[in-house]
Design a protein around this motif. Sequence first.
Motif, PDB file in Angstrom:
ATOM      1  N   ASN A 323      22.740  24.822 -14.697  1.00  0.00           N
ATOM      2  CA  ASN A 323      24.080  25.427 -14.746  1.00  0.00           C
ATOM      3  C   ASN A 323      24.048  26.874 -14.252  1.00  0.00           C
ATOM      4  O   ASN A 323      24.952  27.311 -13.525  1.00  0.00           O
ATOM      5  CB  ASN A 323      24.633  25.367 -16.176  1.00  0.00           C
ATOM      6  N   TRP A 324      23.019  27.632 -14.651  1.00  0.00           N
ATOM      7  CA  TRP A 324      22.905  29.017 -14.197  1.00  0.00           C
ATOM      8  C   TRP A 324      22.781  29.081 -12.678  1.00  0.00           C
ATOM      9  O   TRP A 324      23.433  29.900 -12.025  1.00  0.00           O
ATOM     10  CB  TRP A 324      21.666  29.677 -14.819  1.00  0.00           C
ATOM     11  N   ALA A 328      25.386  30.836  -9.978  1.00  0.00           N
ATOM     12  CA  ALA A 328      24.905  31.967  -9.180  1.00  0.00           C
ATOM     13  C   ALA A 328      24.896  31.624  -7.689  1.00  0.00           C
ATOM     14  O   ALA A 328      25.260  32.449  -6.846  1.00  0.00           O
ATOM     15  CB  ALA A 328      23.498  32.368  -9.634  1.00  0.00           C
ATOM     16  N   ASP A 329      24.494  30.416  -7.362  1.00  0.00           N
ATOM     17  CA  ASP A 329      24.475  29.988  -5.970  1.00  0.00           C
ATOM     18  C   ASP A 329      25.896  29.974  -5.395  1.00  0.00           C
ATOM     19  O   ASP A 329      26.110  30.359  -4.239  1.00  0.00           O
ATOM     20  CB  ASP A 329      23.850  28.599  -5.866  1.00  0.00           C
ATOM     21  N   ASP A 350      14.288  20.579  -7.149  1.00  0.00           N
ATOM     22  CA  ASP A 350      15.360  19.640  -7.517  1.00  0.00           C
ATOM     23  C   ASP A 350      16.649  20.386  -7.850  1.00  0.00           C
ATOM     24  O   ASP A 350      17.752  19.975  -7.450  1.00  0.00           O
ATOM     25  CB  ASP A 350      14.937  18.797  -8.721  1.00  0.00           C
ATOM     26  N   ILE A 351      16.517  21.498  -8.565  1.00  0.00           N
ATOM     27  CA  ILE A 351      17.692  22.270  -8.964  1.00  0.00           C
ATOM     28  C   ILE A 351      18.343  22.930  -7.753  1.00  0.00           C
ATOM     29  O   ILE A 351      19.576  22.957  -7.629  1.00  0.00           O
ATOM     30  CB  ILE A 351      17.298  23.313 -10.035  1.00  0.00           C
ATOM     31  N   MET A 357      24.172  20.387  -3.147  1.00  0.00           N
ATOM     32  CA  MET A 357      25.120  19.279  -3.202  1.00  0.00           C
ATOM     33  C   MET A 357      26.427  19.709  -3.851  1.00  0.00           C
ATOM     34  O   MET A 357      27.512  19.282  -3.450  1.00  0.00           O
ATOM     35  CB  MET A 357      24.498  18.116  -3.970  1.00  0.00           C
ATOM     36  N   ASP A 358      26.336  20.596  -4.843  1.00  0.00           N
ATOM     37  CA  ASP A 358      27.537  21.066  -5.551  1.00  0.00           C
ATOM     38  C   ASP A 358      28.308  22.109  -4.760  1.00  0.00           C
ATOM     39  O   ASP A 358      29.542  22.088  -4.717  1.00  0.00           O
ATOM     40  CB  ASP A 358      27.145  21.656  -6.912  1.00  0.00           C
TER      41      ASP A 358
END
Length: 544
Positions: A323-324, A328-329, A350-351, A357-358
């Motif tokens: 989530n962080w 931030a991205d 992976d994150i 993707m988000d």
Amino acid sequence: MVIADKVISSEAVFTGLENEAKPAAIAIKGNKIIAVGSMEEIKPFIGLDTKEYHYGNQLIMPGFHDAHLHLMFGSLFSHASINLSDAHSEEEVASLVKQFSENVHADEWIIGYGWDHTNWAEKCLPTRFSLDKVVPNRPIILFHAEGHYSWVNSLALENARVTNETEAPPNGTIQKDENNEITGILLETAMNLVVDIALAFPDKRKEELFEEFLKKSAQLGITSVNDLFASSFDKLNSFDMYKAYDEAGKLTTRIHLYPELNDDIDRAISLREKYNSEKLQLAGLKQFIDGVVTGHTAYMLDPYLDKPITQGSTAFPVETIKNWVTKADKEGFQIRFHTIGDGAVRLALDIFEAARMDNGVRDSRHALEHIEVIHPTDIKRFKELGVVPSVQPSHLALMPKESHTLRVGKEKDPYTYLCKTLYDAVEYIALGTDYPIATLDPFKEIFHAITRLDFTGDYEWNSQEQITLAEALKAYTKGSAYSTFREKDLGTLEVGKLADIIVLDKNLFEVENKEILQTKVLLTIMDGEVVYSESVYYPTILVN
């Protein structure tokens, strides 16, 4: 024709654009490079007031850019602590601490660093009782060589009000013996219980440490650094102090700030707006995925050989980290993760992939720090995801090889402390020290990058991971600049770039590897100004 303020030349100039040093001269006007070429080509830029610096065959190159260090924490260790790295037993450490205590003001904490039980004959973790015997009336905190756990005495615990009933903070451990008594070893975030008191320095003391860092950085030819969040040790940081030095024209090293990645994205945005100059800027955010192999806190894909009940763990719940990063991205922040174990490396990748993707694909240049162990299938993902590997070559020589192989397995040995493989897999890697875990000296990192000599100094650990001298210099300059989105300003000697230039006392391309460790910097120019000069060579200049 523009007249240069300075012209610097040598028979050996490494611009970073090629793989060798060649004869050249560089013209500087203000804080920029205005011309690079032969001495004949540079002559039209020389006027009556131009200062000329001529160095025979001594190497001129871009200033070093340390991609990973902890500025104030490092200065504390270098200038206000006792170095315990050469001690070979718990008793020897205690003896050194007693000697050191006699020269420290009575109201000050005794601070030490660098001890490593894996390098002792008895490889057990020490206890507070050995410190209590030699210095019972002074609080003591001694940081392990890897900086992820500390050894304290009873008075330090008492001052911090840490008792057998004290609960450890998340991702921290207060080690206890079989009788449920605190041993004096605090792991990961549990260090904060004592650190927050021990490192509560007054502003004047912080300024002294900062000035010592700037002086040492210039002396070593380091013109830019990435100052990364260091968890327990950020108590010492003072971004406003950096800013005051910047505004007063006293900042002689460019600082790229990487404060803590957490859920307070508004604070991060505010800091990015506040620190945004050519010499001081918030470049991104940093967080820990895991710990270290020696403490069994590095997150592995498989259980530890010597402690099969665990494979380490993540510093925070995976969903929390994800989530962080997503938030931030989305706000355009670059993120750097401490990743030691192969499990941590995979999770971080992976994150980052999930964030893509988000939020969509962009030139994010997220980075992974350390990468001590990696699964081979994850190597190609760095380029696929645009992730920068940030490597500290001398770490392979911090402690005996067995501190890894006996814990994580010999089958993972070929994928430990990779350098050449990562260099070939991506467009850029970045080199740094992790100061003060290693010394600030760039030449030590270059030496280990090209030799792969281990703790003993005789064995080449994974010699196939050696990189060339040119590759190491590029990674320590242009690669690090790229990792902070500064490659248009820094990292190579080209027209239009900021004049961050250094001169070494020898041509590294013509010496044996062992001589690299004895290299000295003769001249450091940062932002077009001389910020360090070896007295025997400066002011050895010609003024027309």
